[in-house]
Design an enzyme around this catalytic site. Structure first.
Site, PDB file in Angstrom:
ATOM      1  N   SER A   1     -28.798 -23.892   9.116  1.00  0.00           N
ATOM      2  CA  SER A   1     -28.044 -25.008   9.696  1.00  0.00           C
ATOM      3  C   SER A   1     -26.556 -24.811   9.435  1.00  0.00           C
ATOM      4  CB  SER A   1     -28.484 -26.334   9.080  1.00  0.00           C
ATOM      5  OG  SER A   1     -27.658 -27.400   9.517  1.00  0.00           O
TER       6      SER A   1
ATOM      7  N   TYR B   1     -29.745 -31.577   1.971  1.00  0.00           N
ATOM      8  CA  TYR B   1     -29.992 -30.780   3.170  1.00  0.00           C
ATOM      9  C   TYR B   1     -29.065 -29.570   3.273  1.00  0.00           C
ATOM     10  CZ  TYR B   1     -30.903 -29.621   8.046  1.00  0.00           C
ATOM     11  OH  TYR B   1     -31.235 -28.952   9.202  1.00  0.00           O
TER      12      TYR B   1
END
Length: 256
Positions: free
Chosen positions: A148, A162
């Site tokens: 990501s 995250y």
């Protein structure tokens, strides 16, 4: 399809392949000629989505809970009973957890790290025998991990585990790329920005939030399904045969 991008005769596994980026990639690999297996915790959803994707090529669904090492071992055993080798492994299954800094729970951190980092490592580890059988100097096996831009930038949106989990995934991918290249296994990372998924639905369903979010992206829009699929096809095909250890943002310039 140009032979540079053909996946005819190749077998792929996409974890978390029933929705979002996983489904985009699964469909793309099918359209490029691969036989595709998708897995997720919900076995019924796997069967249903595999049946839908079968309009694009041979697709099968497998139930798999990758939240533990035992789950990865069970998946490897199930695959070993169905296929002789695995040409393409797409580690897409993942999760997130959002909460204010003061109340962010340890269990949220642990869950995100387990699924986004540890389970990916376990899957690669358990599926190495099938990947080794597939890889050759002429056509290496491919591992494509879904990272990501959150692992590259500092935009956290209160999902404190995250970004660090994706940064860790990027680093372990580099390490594995270096180690496995001699065994004809390429390891690369796709680092998406905004794409339609259940994880980003809270933004896309709110017009004001979507406008604010899009304003941060130099291209002024979210990514499209075919753009994600095309990048995965490139990494899995002859186009990506000489690439390993790369972290590739696909984010409309957001990481800049």
């Amino acid at each position: 399809m140009h032979p540079y991008f053909s996946l005819q005769g190749r077998t792929a596994l996409v974890t978390g392949g029933t929705r979002g980026i996983g489904r985009m990639i699964a469909q793309g690999l099918l359209e490029a000629g691969a036989r595709v297996l998708i897995c997720a915790r919900d076995g019924e959803a796997c069967r249903d989505i595999a049946a839908e994707l079968a309009t694009f090529g041979e697709c099968h669904g497998l139930a798999a809970d990758l939240s533990s090492e035992d789950g990865a071992k069970a998946l490897a055993q199930a695959l070993g009973e169905r296929i002789e080798q695995l040409d393409i492994l797409v580690n897409n299954a993942g999760t997130t957890w959002g909460a204010p800094l003061e109340s962010y729970p340890a269990k949220g951190w642990e869950k995100v790290m387990q699924l986004n980092v540890t389970s990916v490592f376990s899957c690669i580890q358990q599926l190495l025998p099938l990947l080794r059988k597939a890889g050759s100097a002429a056509c290496p096996a491919r591992v494509i991990n879904i990272g990501s831009v959150a692992g590259i930038t500092s935009h956290g949106e209160e999902a404190y585990a995250y970004g660090p989990s994706k940064a860790a995934l990027h680093q372990v991918s580099r390490m594995l790329a270096r180690e496995l290249v001699a065994e004809h296994i390429n390891v690369n990372v796709i680092a998406p920005g905004r794409f339609p998924s259940r994880m980003t639905r809270f933004i896309s369903n709110d017009a004001d939030a979507l406008a604010r979010d899009t304003a941060l992206i130099p291209m002024g829009r979210w990514g499209r399904e075919e753009e994600m699929a095309a990048l995965a096809i490139s990494l899995a095909s002859a186009a990506g045969a000489y690439m390993t250890g790369n972290i590739i943002p696909i984010d409309g310039g957001f990481h800049l």
